[in-house]
Design a protein around this motif. Structure first.
Motif, PDB file in Angstrom:
ATOM      1  N   ILE A  27       3.553   1.458  -3.948  1.00  3.55           N
ATOM      2  CA  ILE A  27       3.817   0.046  -4.196  1.00  3.55           C
ATOM      3  C   ILE A  27       5.230  -0.155  -4.729  1.00  3.55           C
ATOM      4  N   SER A  64      -1.176  -5.480  -9.653  1.00  4.11           N
ATOM      5  CA  SER A  64      -1.963  -4.427  -9.007  1.00  4.11           C
ATOM      6  C   SER A  64      -2.412  -3.432 -10.067  1.00  4.11           C
ATOM      7  N   TYR A  97      -4.797  -7.359  -7.241  1.00  6.07           N
ATOM      8  CA  TYR A  97      -5.124  -6.327  -6.248  1.00  6.07           C
ATOM      9  C   TYR A  97      -5.474  -5.044  -6.993  1.00  6.07           C
ATOM     10  N   THR A  98      -6.699  -4.554  -6.803  1.00  8.46           N
ATOM     11  CA  THR A  98      -7.086  -3.351  -7.537  1.00  8.46           C
ATOM     12  C   THR A  98      -7.888  -2.382  -6.679  1.00  8.46           C
ATOM     13  N   THR A 141      -3.740   1.044  -0.619  1.00  9.51           N
ATOM     14  CA  THR A 141      -2.572   0.185  -0.848  1.00  9.51           C
ATOM     15  C   THR A 141      -2.205  -0.710   0.326  1.00  9.51           C
ATOM     16  N   LEU A 144      -1.832  -4.641   0.018  1.00  9.25           N
ATOM     17  CA  LEU A 144      -0.717  -5.079  -0.815  1.00  9.25           C
ATOM     18  C   LEU A 144       0.621  -4.760  -0.158  1.00  9.25           C
TER      19      LEU A 144
END
Length: 200
Positions: A27, A64, A97-98, A141, A144
């Motif tokens: 990220i 995130s 976002y997790t 990921t 995202l």
């Protein structure tokens, strides 16, 4: 969105610390490549005090989180840094976002009953097979990453599902197939502004 992309990750976790770190790295790389500021929040900074300080009065932002979770909390070791009916309200105006187990059950429910621009999470256990970490990082990921590249939330949701489908197709005869499938089936999203992009 003028605020940074926040990346919370429990790099000190004894079992999945390297995986959480790798998700952060992915990220961070995408944030830099696409011209977005980011703020890394490793294990040592994961507490309610720190999280509340940076999110309590923030405008729209991306948050995130790559750590362990329960239905109502996100945790770093024994320390709870996000909790239902406490500081989840800080994130109502965010894209949240997790990749953490079970958070859709409680945190996601609070978002459903209140408001969130977008939420990506899991309603069951989220699995990782360390020997195939790269595959799981890519899947964890991908939604995202798409958002950071300028796609809408709806497009990012589609890309997340497509990433799982692509990896499942490649892993059909591999023992990780069942774990990837479980993760895909556990996905839970809330998108209240479908055409929202990181630049609007």
């Amino acid at each position: 969105m003028n605020n940074p992309v926040y990346i919370a990750f429990d790099n000190e976790d004894s079992s999945l610390g390297h995986f959480f770190q790798s998700c952060h790295d992915k990220i961070r790389e995408e944030s830099v490549s696409n011209g977005h500021d980011y703020l890394a929040l490793p294990s040592i900074q994961l507490s309610k005090d720190v999280i509340n300080q940076i999110t309590g009065n923030a405008d729209e932002y991306v948050f995130s989180a790559f750590s362990h979770g329960t239905p109502s909390t996100l945790k770093s070791g024994e320390i709870t840094y996000i909790e239902c009916n406490d500081n989840v309200k800080n994130f109502y105006n965010s894209v949240f976002y997790t990749f953490a187990c079970y958070t859709a059950i409680g945190i996601g429910k609070e978002f459903e009953e209140s408001y969130v621009i977008g939420y990506f999470g899991y309603k069951d256990e989220a699995w990782v097979v360390p020997a195939y970490e790269d595959v799981f990082v890519d899947c964890a990921t991908s939604g995202l990453v798409s958002f950071l590249r300028g796609k809408t939330l709806k497009e990012s949701e589609h890309d997340l599902i497509e990433a799982y489908d692509s990896c499942l197709k490649q892993a059909r005869l591999n023992p990780i197939y069942s774990f990837l499938l479980k993760n895909k089936q556990a996905l839970f999203t809330i998108i209240n502004i479908k055409d929202k992009t990181i630049d609007t």
